[in-house]
Motif scaffolding. Structure first.
Motif, short mmCIF file in Angstrom:
data_model
loop_
_atom_site.label_atom_id
_atom_site.label_comp_id
_atom_site.label_asym_id
_atom_site.label_seq_id
_atom_site.Cartn_x
_atom_site.Cartn_y
_atom_site.Cartn_z
N TRP A 20 -17.58 30.63 10.67
CA TRP A 20 -16.82 30.19 11.85
C TRP A 20 -15.33 29.99 11.56
O TRP A 20 -14.60 29.47 12.40
N ASP A 21 -14.90 30.42 10.40
CA ASP A 21 -13.46 30.35 10.11
C ASP A 21 -12.73 31.26 11.09
O ASP A 21 -13.09 32.42 11.26
N ILE A 22 -11.67 30.71 11.73
CA ILE A 22 -10.94 31.48 12.74
C ILE A 22 -10.35 32.74 12.17
O ILE A 22 -10.16 33.74 12.87
N ASN A 23 -10.04 32.69 10.87
CA ASN A 23 -9.47 33.88 10.23
C ASN A 23 -10.49 35.00 10.09
O ASN A 23 -10.14 36.16 9.88
N ALA A 24 -11.78 34.63 10.19
CA ALA A 24 -12.85 35.63 10.06
C ALA A 24 -13.44 35.98 11.41
O ALA A 24 -14.56 36.48 11.51
N ALA A 25 -12.67 35.71 12.50
CA ALA A 25 -13.19 35.94 13.84
C ALA A 25 -13.53 37.39 14.08
O ALA A 25 -14.41 37.72 14.88
N GLY A 26 -12.85 38.28 13.37
CA GLY A 26 -13.12 39.70 13.57
C GLY A 26 -14.51 40.11 13.12
O GLY A 26 -15.02 41.15 13.55
N THR A 27 -15.12 39.32 12.25
CA THR A 27 -16.45 39.66 11.74
C THR A 27 -17.57 39.02 12.56
O THR A 27 -18.74 39.21 12.25
N TRP A 28 -17.18 38.22 13.57
CA TRP A 28 -18.21 37.54 14.36
C TRP A 28 -18.98 38.56 15.19
O TRP A 28 -18.43 39.57 15.66
N PRO A 29 -20.25 38.28 15.42
CA PRO A 29 -21.02 39.13 16.32
C PRO A 29 -20.45 39.05 17.74
O PRO A 29 -19.81 38.07 18.13
N LEU A 30 -20.72 40.07 18.54
CA LEU A 30 -20.19 40.14 19.90
C LEU A 30 -20.60 38.94 20.74
O LEU A 30 -19.76 38.36 21.44
N PRO A 31 -21.86 38.51 20.70
CA PRO A 31 -22.22 37.33 21.51
C PRO A 31 -21.43 36.09 21.13
O PRO A 31 -21.05 35.29 21.99
N ALA A 32 -21.15 35.93 19.82
CA ALA A 32 -20.39 34.77 19.38
C ALA A 32 -18.96 34.84 19.90
O ALA A 32 -18.37 33.84 20.32
N LYS A 33 -18.39 36.06 19.85
CA LYS A 33 -17.02 36.22 20.37
C LYS A 33 -16.96 35.88 21.86
O LYS A 33 -16.05 35.19 22.33
N VAL A 34 -17.96 36.37 22.62
CA VAL A 34 -18.00 36.11 24.07
C VAL A 34 -18.11 34.61 24.32
O VAL A 34 -17.44 34.05 25.20
N LEU A 35 -18.95 33.94 23.53
CA LEU A 35 -19.15 32.50 23.70
C LEU A 35 -17.86 31.73 23.43
O LEU A 35 -17.47 30.85 24.20
N VAL A 36 -17.19 32.07 22.33
CA VAL A 36 -15.96 31.36 21.97
C VAL A 36 -14.87 31.60 23.01
O VAL A 36 -14.16 30.69 23.42
N ILE A 37 -14.74 32.88 23.43
CA ILE A 37 -13.71 33.19 24.44
C ILE A 37 -13.99 32.45 25.74
O ILE A 37 -13.08 31.93 26.40
N SER A 38 -15.27 32.35 26.12
CA SER A 38 -15.63 31.64 27.35
C SER A 38 -15.28 30.16 27.25
O SER A 38 -14.75 29.56 28.20
N LEU A 39 -15.57 29.57 26.07
CA LEU A 39 -15.23 28.16 25.87
C LEU A 39 -13.73 27.93 25.94
O LEU A 39 -13.26 26.95 26.54
N VAL A 40 -12.97 28.84 25.32
CA VAL A 40 -11.50 28.71 25.35
C VAL A 40 -10.99 28.80 26.79
O VAL A 40 -10.12 28.04 27.22
N CYS A 41 -11.55 29.74 27.56
CA CYS A 41 -11.13 29.90 28.96
C CYS A 41 -11.45 28.65 29.78
O CYS A 41 -10.65 28.22 30.62
N LEU A 42 -12.62 28.07 29.51
CA LEU A 42 -12.99 26.85 30.23
C LEU A 42 -12.04 25.70 29.91
O LEU A 42 -11.64 24.92 30.80
#
Length: 208
Positions: free
Chosen positions: A8-30
């Motif tokens: 979950w290191d932000i610097n490793a966000a590129g390696t996150w699975p797609l569902p995790a990216k969608v979840l994080v982006i949704s939380l940030v938008c909220l």
């Protein structure tokens, strides 16, 4: 997807699975949307509520001003009539130069009515807003009809003359009908030259 296996290191966000990216982006938008609502929308709602509370007062103010606007022409016409009436009254006031001759006219009116003057005493002028009262204490002797002629004659003079504090008593206890009238006669002018110079507000008016 096992969340514990994700770095979950932000610097490793590129390696996150797609569902995790969608979840994080949704939380940030909220979070961003919530911040916008808190910082911008809520104050606007408070302002709207305050404005709604003022609505009855503003509506009443509008209706009052609207009525004044509708009646404005009537007010102007009434003001013009008042000013014309005031001008006419001022033209009927004697000037300072005319006061002496007016006093003679008052005296002559009494004599012409058949009265005998027992007292004719001008008093000190009484200064008002834009004019002065010129009171004269009088005491005359004569019959009722002669007193009536005198008062009627004063009303017919070209300048304004009014009669106040009238007191009429029989001169004698006999049936001669002779009465003694005590009264205060007043005439008016626009005030003295001293008053006009001191205030600087006297307005010269043309006279007939």
């Amino acid at each position: 997807m096992n969340l514990s296996e994700i770095n979950w290191d932000i610097n490793a966000a590129g390696t996150w699975p797609l569902p995790a990216k969608v979840l994080v982006i949704s939380l940030v938008c909220l979070v961003i949307a919530g911040g916008c609502v808190y910082l911008d929308t809520l104050p606007q709602l408070d302002e709207l509520e305050a404005t709604e509370k003022k609505e009855p007062e503003l509506k009443l103010l509008f209706e009052t001003k609207q009525k004044k606007a509708v009646n404005l022409q009537d007010y102007k016409e009434q003001l013009a009539l008042i000013e014309a009436s005031l001008d006419e009254m001022i033209r009927q006031m004697p000037t300072e130069e005319e006061v002496a001759s007016l006093l003679v006219d008052i005296s002559q009116t009494g004599l012409a009515s058949g009265l005998e003057f027992k007292l004719f005493k001008p008093a000190a002028p009484i200064v008002k807003d834009f004019y002065s009262e010129l009171p004269i204490n009088i005491q005359v002797r004569g019959k009722y009809e002669e007193l009536g002629l005198f008062v009627s004659g004063l009303a017919s003079l070209p300048r304004i003359v009014t009669v106040h504090d009238v007191n009429i008593v029989p001169q004698n206890k006999d049936k001669s009908g002779v009465m003694l009238m005590t009264a205060m006669v007043k005439t008016y002018n626009e005030g003295s030259k001293t008053d006009a110079a001191g205030s600087g507000a006297k307005k010269k008016r043309s006279r007939k």
